[in-house]
Design an enzyme around this catalytic site. Structure first.
Site, PDB file in Angstrom:
ATOM      1  N   ALA A  24       0.823  -1.219   0.000  1.00 37.51           N
ATOM      2  CA  ALA A  24       0.000   0.000   0.000  1.00 37.51           C
ATOM      3  C   ALA A  24       0.857   1.269   0.000  1.00 37.51           C
ATOM      4  CB  ALA A  24      -0.912  -0.010   1.221  1.00 37.51           C
ATOM      5  N   VAL A  25       1.974   1.264   0.774  1.00 34.29           N
ATOM      6  CA  VAL A  25       2.786   2.490   0.838  1.00 34.29           C
ATOM      7  C   VAL A  25       3.412   2.771  -0.526  1.00 34.29           C
ATOM      8  CG1 VAL A  25       4.776   3.591   1.924  1.00 34.29           C
ATOM      9  CG2 VAL A  25       3.240   2.176   3.290  1.00 34.29           C
ATOM     10  N   ASP A 206     -21.413  31.703 -20.773  1.00 34.35           N
ATOM     11  CA  ASP A 206     -22.711  31.331 -21.332  1.00 34.35           C
ATOM     12  C   ASP A 206     -23.819  31.544 -20.314  1.00 34.35           C
ATOM     13  OD1 ASP A 206     -22.154  30.573 -23.847  1.00 34.35           O
ATOM     14  OD2 ASP A 206     -21.941  28.428 -23.417  1.00 34.35           O
ATOM     15  N   LYS A 228     -25.877  37.583 -24.280  1.00 37.12           N
ATOM     16  CA  LYS A 228     -26.481  38.888 -24.611  1.00 37.12           C
ATOM     17  C   LYS A 228     -26.036  39.382 -25.981  1.00 37.12           C
ATOM     18  CE  LYS A 228     -28.238  40.351 -20.388  1.00 37.12           C
ATOM     19  NZ  LYS A 228     -27.400  40.324 -19.213  1.00 37.12           N
ATOM     20  N   GLY A 260     -21.789  22.774 -18.409  1.00 30.10           N
ATOM     21  CA  GLY A 260     -21.497  21.352 -18.628  1.00 30.10           C
ATOM     22  C   GLY A 260     -20.101  21.149 -19.167  1.00 30.10           C
ATOM     23  N   ASP A 261     -20.013  20.399 -20.251  1.00 29.80           N
ATOM     24  CA  ASP A 261     -18.731  20.133 -20.908  1.00 29.80           C
ATOM     25  C   ASP A 261     -18.672  20.939 -22.211  1.00 29.80           C
ATOM     26  OD1 ASP A 261     -16.352  17.969 -21.201  1.00 29.80           O
ATOM     27  OD2 ASP A 261     -17.226  18.453 -23.149  1.00 29.80           O
ATOM     28  N   THR A 289     -20.751  16.968 -17.528  1.00 27.06           N
ATOM     29  CA  THR A 289     -21.845  17.264 -18.453  1.00 27.06           C
ATOM     30  C   THR A 289     -23.210  16.971 -17.833  1.00 27.06           C
ATOM     31  OG1 THR A 289     -22.841  16.692 -20.578  1.00 27.06           O
ATOM     32  CG2 THR A 289     -21.511  14.984 -19.549  1.00 27.06           C
ATOM     33  N   MET A 343     -31.899  19.467 -24.787  1.00 24.78           N
ATOM     34  CA  MET A 343     -32.579  20.492 -25.602  1.00 24.78           C
ATOM     35  C   MET A 343     -33.809  19.899 -26.285  1.00 24.78           C
ATOM     36  SD  MET A 343     -29.270  22.355 -27.295  1.00 24.78           S
ATOM     37  CE  MET A 343     -28.376  20.877 -27.729  1.00 24.78           C
TER      38      MET A 343
HETATM   39  C1  SAM Z   1     -26.511  23.842 -25.384  1.00 28.81           C
HETATM   40  S1  SAM Z   1     -26.703  22.407 -24.406  1.00 28.81           S
HETATM   41  C2  SAM Z   1     -25.223  22.451 -23.524  1.00 28.81           C
HETATM   42  C3  SAM Z   1     -24.909  21.183 -22.805  1.00 28.81           C
HETATM   43  C4  SAM Z   1     -23.676  21.276 -21.953  1.00 28.81           C
HETATM   44  N1  SAM Z   1     -22.503  21.545 -22.745  1.00 28.81           N
HETATM   45  C5  SAM Z   1     -23.434  20.030 -21.096  1.00 28.81           C
HETATM   46  O1  SAM Z   1     -22.455  19.301 -21.313  1.00 28.81           O
HETATM   47  O2  SAM Z   1     -24.216  19.824 -20.170  1.00 28.81           O
HETATM   48  C6  SAM Z   1     -27.889  22.953 -23.251  1.00 28.81           C
HETATM   49  C7  SAM Z   1     -28.768  21.825 -22.752  1.00 28.81           C
HETATM   50  O3  SAM Z   1     -28.107  21.117 -21.741  1.00 28.81           O
HETATM   51  C8  SAM Z   1     -29.048  20.625 -20.818  1.00 28.81           C
HETATM   52  N2  SAM Z   1     -28.700  21.193 -19.499  1.00 28.81           N
HETATM   53  C9  SAM Z   1     -27.688  21.986 -19.202  1.00 28.81           C
HETATM   54  N3  SAM Z   1     -27.659  22.248 -17.882  1.00 28.81           N
HETATM   55  C10 SAM Z   1     -28.689  21.580 -17.334  1.00 28.81           C
HETATM   56  C11 SAM Z   1     -29.185  21.426 -16.017  1.00 28.81           C
HETATM   57  N4  SAM Z   1     -28.603  22.030 -14.970  1.00 28.81           N
HETATM   58  N5  SAM Z   1     -30.266  20.660 -15.820  1.00 28.81           N
HETATM   59  C12 SAM Z   1     -30.860  20.019 -16.845  1.00 28.81           C
HETATM   60  N6  SAM Z   1     -30.431  20.134 -18.115  1.00 28.81           N
HETATM   61  C13 SAM Z   1     -29.356  20.890 -18.361  1.00 28.81           C
HETATM   62  C14 SAM Z   1     -30.414  21.063 -21.284  1.00 28.81           C
HETATM   63  O4  SAM Z   1     -30.938  20.041 -22.097  1.00 28.81           O
HETATM   64  C15 SAM Z   1     -30.055  22.273 -22.090  1.00 28.81           C
HETATM   65  O5  SAM Z   1     -31.068  22.574 -23.031  1.00 28.81           O
END
Ligand code: SAM
Length: 413
Positions: A24-25, A206, A228, A260-261, A289, A343
């Protein structure tokens, strides 16, 4: 009498370090040695599976036997990671004879070198000695790590020569980082993403990035709210690309912060290409994500043993019959696994009807998770046949993720 240790940073790249012991060490010590580029020789009759995996991957040499003095030929440092005091003492005696520093897991008072408690923060390494008390060292180390993560980074780490101009003096100037901010909870950004955010001169954010992350930016950081930008989606993307390139070419360190990602329906690839075309270096920091985190936050694993061996993430922003749609909904209907739709609220009735028309059972469990991981998260559980109507009745809104598959009920008691 114990005197204070003399701190040093050992530059081990390409240099032989012998680790005696395969338990382990050793498992804990070897990764940092490999990270430092050391040429590690492991001497032990047996290894833990984690060490064996590194041997199999060709990352280090292993001699499967007990220690012999010749093992120290050419070594700069030796770690004794065995709990047999006699054997450890004999390794340490050979090391002392050859003037090789020796770290001992079994008896630190007999060692000629100590390993500190360490925290790494980008290019900075902090090493703490606790005056012979490893717990004290770890407590101090943890406090410093928290401080670095939360507060000190903007001025202390980026090496800003002139905070009033907001010009980064560190390595990051003239660069862009595409950083995934995670699904909503500000604590779900990665450690690296957070560090880069604290070093930024310009943040282009974003709509879906956690507001609290922005709240903590330094006052001199230029914050560009990408949501915006007053054009249609494709023109707005060009504008964003231009902002990234212009600010970076002007010498700023730009963080493009995305929900997200960055590469999951995040248009991160387009931004990377635009920067690359302009000669601007880009770092990509993946994020948590929503396609996985939103189901998880609602108690739904996207895979589960004996239930789903695959999950598919798909965008529902175009209706199934839209000419521009790239999604084969008919093929997706034939899968048994989990379908995660991002989405997809606007087109959900058409999507579910298409899946059912092509063979997916209307009884398949389905769920909608709105604003996952935030204080306003809402979860709707339904079936593929009913979810579109239930969604309207419950008045759920974007951002939301739709999950279809037997995993939806997999963890229900
Ligand atoms: C343009 S996409 C971007 C996704 C993002 N890059 C990701 O990896 O989560 C936007 C969509 O991600 C989903 N989304 C992002 N954040 C969310 C959250 N906190 N709860 C539920 N859905 C989310 C929804 O479907 C939203 O319409």
């Amino acid at each position: 009498m114990t005197s204070n240790p003399y701190p040093l940073g050992l530059r081990l790249h390409g240099r032989r370090v012998v680790v005696v012991g395969g338990g382990a060490v050793a498992t804990r010590r070897v990764p940092a040695l490999l990270d430092a580029g050391a040429d590690v020789l492991l001497v032990a009759p047996e290894l833990t599976p984690a060490l064996r995996a590194r041997v199999d991957a060709g990352r280090l040499h292993w001699v499967p036997r007990r220690f012999v003095p010749e093992d120290l030929d050419g070594a700069w440092l030796v770690h004794v990671a065995i709990d047999d005091p006699m054997a450890a003492a004999s390794v340490s005696a050979v090391a002392a004879e050859r003037r090789i520093f020796c770290v001992r897991a079994d008896d630190r008072t007999a060692a000629t070198a100590w390993t500190p408690a360490v925290t790494r923060h980008g290019p900075v390494t902090v090493a703490v000695f606790g005056g012979g008390d490893p717990r004290r060292a770890m407590t101090v180390r943890d406090a410093i790590r928290d401080l670095l993560a939360v507060r000190l980074a903007p001025d202390g780490i980026a090496g800003r020569p002139d905070a009033s101009t907001g010009t980064t003096g560190g390595r990051q100037a003239g660069r862009v980082a595409l950083v995934g901010a995670g699904p909503g909870d500000p604590e779900l950004i990665t450690v690296k993403g957070w560090r880069l955010l604290t070093e930024a001169d310009v943040v282009v954010a974003d709509r879906l990035v956690p507001g609290l992350l922005l709240d903590e930016l330094r006052p001199d950081v230029e914050l560009v709210d990408a949501s915006k930008i007053p054009y249609g989606p494709s023109r707005a993307q060009e504008e964003i690309n231009q902002i990234l390139v212009d600010r970076a070419l002007a010498g700023a360190f730009v963080v493009r912060l995305k929900g997200g990602d960055p590469y999951v329906f995040g248009r991160g690839g387009e931004e990377l290409l635009a920067c690359a075309a302009a000669g601007v270096p880009v770092t990509v920091v993946p994020g948590v994500t929503s396609s996985i985190a939103a189901p998880a936050a609602a108690g739904i694993p996207v895979t589960h043993r004996g239930v789903a061996h695959e999950f598919t993430v798909v965008s529902g922003h175009l209706a199934p019959d839209a000419p521009a749609s790239l999604v084969r909904w008919d093929a997706l209907a034939g899968l048994h696994g989990t379908l995660v739709i991002l989405m997809g609220l606007k087109n959900l009735a058409a999507i579910t009807a298409t899946l059912i028309a092509h063979g997916r059972s209307p009884q398949t469990p389905a769920a909608v998770v709105q604003e996952a991981t935030t204080g306003t998260q809402r979860v709707l559980r339904s079936t593929l046949g009913e979810v579109a109507a239930d969604l309207r009745a419950a008045d759920l809104r974007p951002p939301a993720v739709v999950v279809v598959g037997d995993v939806v009920g997999a963890l229900d008691g």
